[in-house]
Design a protein around this motif. Structure first.
Motif, PDB file in Angstrom:
ATOM      1  N   PHE A 191      30.449  92.064   7.680  1.00  0.00           N
ATOM      2  CA  PHE A 191      30.597  90.854   6.874  1.00  0.00           C
ATOM      3  C   PHE A 191      29.939  91.059   5.506  1.00  0.00           C
ATOM      4  O   PHE A 191      28.872  91.678   5.399  1.00  0.00           O
ATOM      5  CB  PHE A 191      29.957  89.655   7.567  1.00  0.00           C
ATOM      6  CG  PHE A 191      30.719  89.162   8.765  1.00  0.00           C
ATOM      7  CD1 PHE A 191      32.107  89.089   8.747  1.00  0.00           C
ATOM      8  CD2 PHE A 191      30.050  88.749   9.910  1.00  0.00           C
ATOM      9  CE1 PHE A 191      32.818  88.625   9.855  1.00  0.00           C
ATOM     10  CE2 PHE A 191      30.746  88.284  11.021  1.00  0.00           C
ATOM     11  CZ  PHE A 191      32.138  88.224  10.993  1.00  0.00           C
ATOM     12  N   ASP A 192      30.570  90.513   4.472  1.00  0.00           N
ATOM     13  CA  ASP A 192      29.993  90.643   3.131  1.00  0.00           C
ATOM     14  C   ASP A 192      29.501  89.319   2.578  1.00  0.00           C
ATOM     15  O   ASP A 192      29.172  89.212   1.398  1.00  0.00           O
ATOM     16  CB  ASP A 192      30.980  91.294   2.163  1.00  0.00           C
ATOM     17  CG  ASP A 192      32.253  90.486   1.964  1.00  0.00           C
ATOM     18  OD1 ASP A 192      32.485  89.532   2.739  1.00  0.00           O
ATOM     19  OD2 ASP A 192      33.015  90.806   1.031  1.00  0.00           O
ATOM     20  N   SER A 193      29.433  88.292   3.443  1.00  0.00           N
ATOM     21  CA  SER A 193      28.885  87.017   2.981  1.00  0.00           C
ATOM     22  C   SER A 193      27.998  86.402   4.060  1.00  0.00           C
ATOM     23  O   SER A 193      28.236  86.587   5.269  1.00  0.00           O
ATOM     24  CB  SER A 193      30.008  86.038   2.625  1.00  0.00           C
ATOM     25  OG  SER A 193      30.589  85.491   3.797  1.00  0.00           O
ATOM     26  N   THR A 194      27.004  85.670   3.610  1.00  0.00           N
ATOM     27  CA  THR A 194      26.102  84.967   4.529  1.00  0.00           C
ATOM     28  C   THR A 194      26.865  83.906   5.312  1.00  0.00           C
ATOM     29  O   THR A 194      26.599  83.690   6.504  1.00  0.00           O
ATOM     30  CB  THR A 194      24.958  84.330   3.730  1.00  0.00           C
ATOM     31  OG1 THR A 194      24.203  85.369   3.096  1.00  0.00           O
ATOM     32  CG2 THR A 194      24.031  83.523   4.627  1.00  0.00           C
ATOM     33  N   ALA A 195      27.833  83.267   4.668  1.00  0.00           N
ATOM     34  CA  ALA A 195      28.615  82.222   5.346  1.00  0.00           C
ATOM     35  C   ALA A 195      29.329  82.785   6.568  1.00  0.00           C
ATOM     36  O   ALA A 195      29.377  82.141   7.634  1.00  0.00           O
ATOM     37  CB  ALA A 195      29.624  81.622   4.374  1.00  0.00           C
ATOM     38  N   GLN A 196      29.887  83.988   6.457  1.00  0.00           N
ATOM     39  CA  GLN A 196      30.568  84.601   7.591  1.00  0.00           C
ATOM     40  C   GLN A 196      29.604  84.848   8.754  1.00  0.00           C
ATOM     41  O   GLN A 196      29.941  84.615   9.917  1.00  0.00           O
ATOM     42  CB  GLN A 196      31.204  85.922   7.162  1.00  0.00           C
ATOM     43  CG  GLN A 196      32.397  85.780   6.240  1.00  0.00           C
ATOM     44  CD  GLN A 196      32.854  87.116   5.702  1.00  0.00           C
ATOM     45  OE1 GLN A 196      32.040  87.921   5.239  1.00  0.00           O
ATOM     46  NE2 GLN A 196      34.149  87.367   5.755  1.00  0.00           N
ATOM     47  N   ILE A 197      28.408  85.309   8.434  1.00  0.00           N
ATOM     48  CA  ILE A 197      27.417  85.582   9.488  1.00  0.00           C
ATOM     49  C   ILE A 197      27.025  84.279  10.181  1.00  0.00           C
ATOM     50  O   ILE A 197      26.966  84.209  11.412  1.00  0.00           O
ATOM     51  CB  ILE A 197      26.187  86.289   8.888  1.00  0.00           C
ATOM     52  CG1 ILE A 197      26.583  87.665   8.342  1.00  0.00           C
ATOM     53  CG2 ILE A 197      25.080  86.425   9.923  1.00  0.00           C
ATOM     54  CD1 ILE A 197      25.495  88.362   7.559  1.00  0.00           C
TER      55      ILE A 197
END
Length: 721
Positions: A625-631
């Motif tokens: 994942f390249d975004s905190t939102a995805q995590i």
């Protein structure tokens, strides 16, 4: 220049402030007046402060005239004695930076068949000369250069000068110094002279790679040019050389693949090379076994000569390093170079200090060179021309050598604006290029909010940091050999381990992460620095058997490869690299530093396991994942027995072939039963020493037995009920 006897000292410390030091042996150090003189100037200074300092009386004086730094001025006392006005601390003021910084893109040598133009920034100099030598280092001529705008000295010489050597002679404060051009693109053997070359002759075809938009898609493999191939059993012909990296289909012990073919088989995406710019520590004309990592920079824009096949040919090192980059590109691998802009080898001997004394290096409040780097000098990156040099140099490597990333050594010495300027300059050329560095908070006299450290990572988007919190949480403290992290059996590092797995971002409500986005964390447990993980394990967990130590080692590496962020492997980590307990091997012999290819054969099963984990990571975007939102949206931890970490990546079918993924890490010496979060048709991709994208077996129970000190990866295929 007329000779002068200095009965006292006078320094220009600000644009309108002169400090005078009168020895007490000179009229008791007393003078009621001081006069600033030049041909058309005769101005009395205003004495605003007077201090008794040991053997001298210090006078602080001001004036209203506008001085031209680089011109010669005289200061006279009331007794008729005089001294030259020396360029002092003014060189480190913001006013000086504003007046004399230069933004041209033409410093160095501009070569053509018909003429060559030389430009060097030397604003505090009263005179600059160019020395030309032939290839036998015999002096050919000395030319006077002309001062142009903003302290740039320039000279154009007609004719074809290709292959001639050159240096600059610079006069500052009535003292002459000889220096190699800091912008030189080629040097003689051992870097004693700059060399005028036709850069067109070094061109190689640039291979275009597919776009690389996500930093978290990278799997970085760090190695040293010499270490990679010097082993007698490497099967590589060009041992210890650039060209050794380009050899394909080489065989190590027992016919197992080695070298470049091995890297391709392993599955990594980026090869990170320890410094390849010209450095001190290895004589380029010597066949001895001298060794150095390369963190003693001499010439920033020139490849190191000890790695090339003919260091006496200034073209050879350039062409061979370019061939390394393009050969790796041809096989789909990208290249990161380790750059060392935070310090020089020896400040007093550096071209920076010889050409513009006092400017390029940071000083403390007492005027002494700062030492946050631990080597006696810190580059003052916050100054415009120091920043410009770094940005220009990075841009040069990107344009000429077509590299794919830069790893900044001791990046915390540099300042936030410099790193952001680099990111902007790189983005204009190739936004896919990775920028990462050591964001340690070092003791350098820069305001804490200006340091390019981890604590300021939120102000440096798209710049990644080596994550020491990950390293110490999983492995244990680098600085306490006996401290153990989660993988080494510590049950009190669960929180740190969870944060690390989640990319060290703000994963839960109210929790402040180390980074804004997972693209900013470089996850690692081992690098060229400090003890290898195996050497730490032998000491730290000496009570355990080799078999258990290997399990712990594999667990740590598995956590690197399966966590959110950018995984980083030290070459040989996958086969338990050892340096025989040597912590700092920066100049240890090959016997300590070499990549021991016999261990690769000895631990082939473990290498295949790491290869399988790499394949799992590359197979599904949920690990990347390249975004905190995805995590936040897709990663969940579960309550499990002590010593176990279990988390799922759920509803992730749009990122890859699996709809849900379950990862279990155990640091326990006992097998443990773990209840699965849901009853389903789970496929097991990793268990024991087996890992890969093909399922090992299918699990339909509501619980699983987790092996001691191990990692499990389970997944549900898209469409599973």
């Amino acid at each position: 220049m007329e000779p002068i006897v200095r009965n006292f000292e006078a320094y220009l410390d600000e644009l309108t402030v002169i400090t005078v030091l009168l020895p007490k042996s000179h009229y008791g150090g007393e003078s009621q007046t001081f006069t600033l003189c030049k041909k058309d100037l005769d101005m009395e200074l205003d004495i605003i402060n007077k201090h008794d300092i040991d053997t001298h009386i210090k006078y602080v004086c001001t004036f209203t005239a506008v001085l031209s730094i680089g011109d010669e001025y005289i200061v006279k006392d009331e007794h008729g004695h005089q001294t030259d006005l020396q360029v002092g601390a003014v060189i480190r003021t913001k006013d000086f930076d504003e007046l004399y910084s230069y933004d041209g893109a033409d410093l160095g040598v501009l070569y053509s068949l018909s003429e060559s133009t030389f430009k060097v920034w030397a604003p505090s100099s009263t005179s600059v000369k160019l020395k030309i030598f032939d290839e036998n280092q015999e002096q050919v001529d000395i030319y006077q250069m002309t001062r142009e705008q903003n302290g740039v000295w320039e000279l154009t010489i007609p004719g074809d000068l290709e292959g001639l050597f050159y240096t600059y002679l610079v006069c500052v404060n009535r003292s002459w110094r000889e220096a190699v051009d800091p912008y030189t693109k080629a040097v003689s053997i051992n870097g004693e002279y700059g060399v005028i070359i036709n850069l067109e002759k070094t061109k190689v075809d640039h291979i275009t790679l597919s776009p690389f938009h996500k930093a978290t898609d990278a799997i970085i493999y760090e190695t040293h040019v010499r270490d990679f191939s010097i082993d007698s059993e490497s099967g590589i012909k060009q041992k210890g050389k650039y060209l050794g990296i380009t050899e394909i289909n080489t065989k190590g012990p027992q016919g197992t693949i080695s070298g470049l073919s091995y890297l391709l088989d392993l599955g990594i995406t980026h090869v990170e090379l320890l410094p390849v710019n010209d450095f001190y520590g290895v004589k380029e004309d010597s066949n001895t076994e001298e060794y150095n990592w390369g963190y003693n920079p001499l010439h920033y824009n020139v490849p190191e000569g000890s790695y090339c096949s003919n260091p006496r040919d200034p073209y050879n090192r350039i062409i061979e390093l370019k061939n390394v980059v393009e050969t790796l590109h041809e096989h789909g691998l990208r290249v990161i170079i380790d750059v060392v802009y935070n310090h020089v080898y020896i400040r007093e001997e550096s071209s920076f200090e010889k050409i513009v004394p006092g400017y390029y290096f940071r000083h403390d409040k007492y005027g002494m060179p700062s030492n946050g780097t631990g080597v006696g000098n810190d580059i003052a990156s916050e100054r415009k021309m120091a920043r410009k040099f770094i940005v220009d140099s990075v841009s040069f490597w990107l344009k000429e050598f077509n590299v794919d990333g830069f790893r900044f050594d001791l990046m915390g010495i540099l300042d936030v604006e410099t790193m952001n300027s680099i990111r902007r300059a790189v983005d204009e050329m190739n936004p896919d290029v990775l920028i990462l560095g050591e964001g340690w908070d070092l003791n350098t006299p820069l305001p804490i909010d200006n340091k390019a450290s981890i604590r300021n990572s939120q102000r440096m988007p798209r710049i990644a940091h080596f994550n020491d919190r990950f390293r110490d949480g999983i492995k244990g403290s680098t600085f306490n050999l006996y401290d153990r992290g989660f993988a080494l059996g510590n049950l009190h590092k669960m929180i740190e381990a969870k944060e690390s797995i989640a990319g060290s971002v703000s994963f839960t409500k109210g929790h402040k992460g180390l980074f804004l986005e997972p693209t900013q964390t470089v996850n690692y447990v081992e690098s060229h620095d400090n003890h290898t993980l195996w050497d730490k394990l032998i000491v730290c967990n000496s009570h355990e058997s080799d078999e258990i130590l290997k399990k712990r080692h594999l667990l740590a590496t598995a956590m690197v490869l399966l966590s959110q962020g950018i995984p980083f492997l030290h070459s040989g980590q996958e086969f338990f690299r050892t340096k025989q307990g040597v912590e700092n091997s920066y100049k240890s012999p090959d016997a300590i530093n070499k990549l021991d290819w016999s261990r690769k054969h000895k631990y082939l099963e473990e290498v295949e396991y790491i290869k399988g984990l790499i394949a799992i990571r590359k197979a599904h975007g949920a690990f990347r994942f390249d975004s905190t939102a995805q995590i936040r949206n897709h990663l969940k931890f579960y309550d499990v027995p002590e010593g176990i970490l279990m988390y799922s990546l759920f509803n992730v079918e749009k990122y890859g072939p699996w709809s849900s993924i379950l990862v279990i890490h155990s640091n326990s010496c006992q097998s443990k039963e773990v209840k699965l979060p849901c009853h389903g048709n789970w496929f097991v991709a990793c268990k024991g020493k087996k890992a890969g994208i093909e399922p090992l077996f299918t699990l339909q129970e509501a619980q699983v037995i987790v092996d001691p000190i191990s990692t499990m990866v389970l997944f549900e295929k898209v469409g599973n009920q």
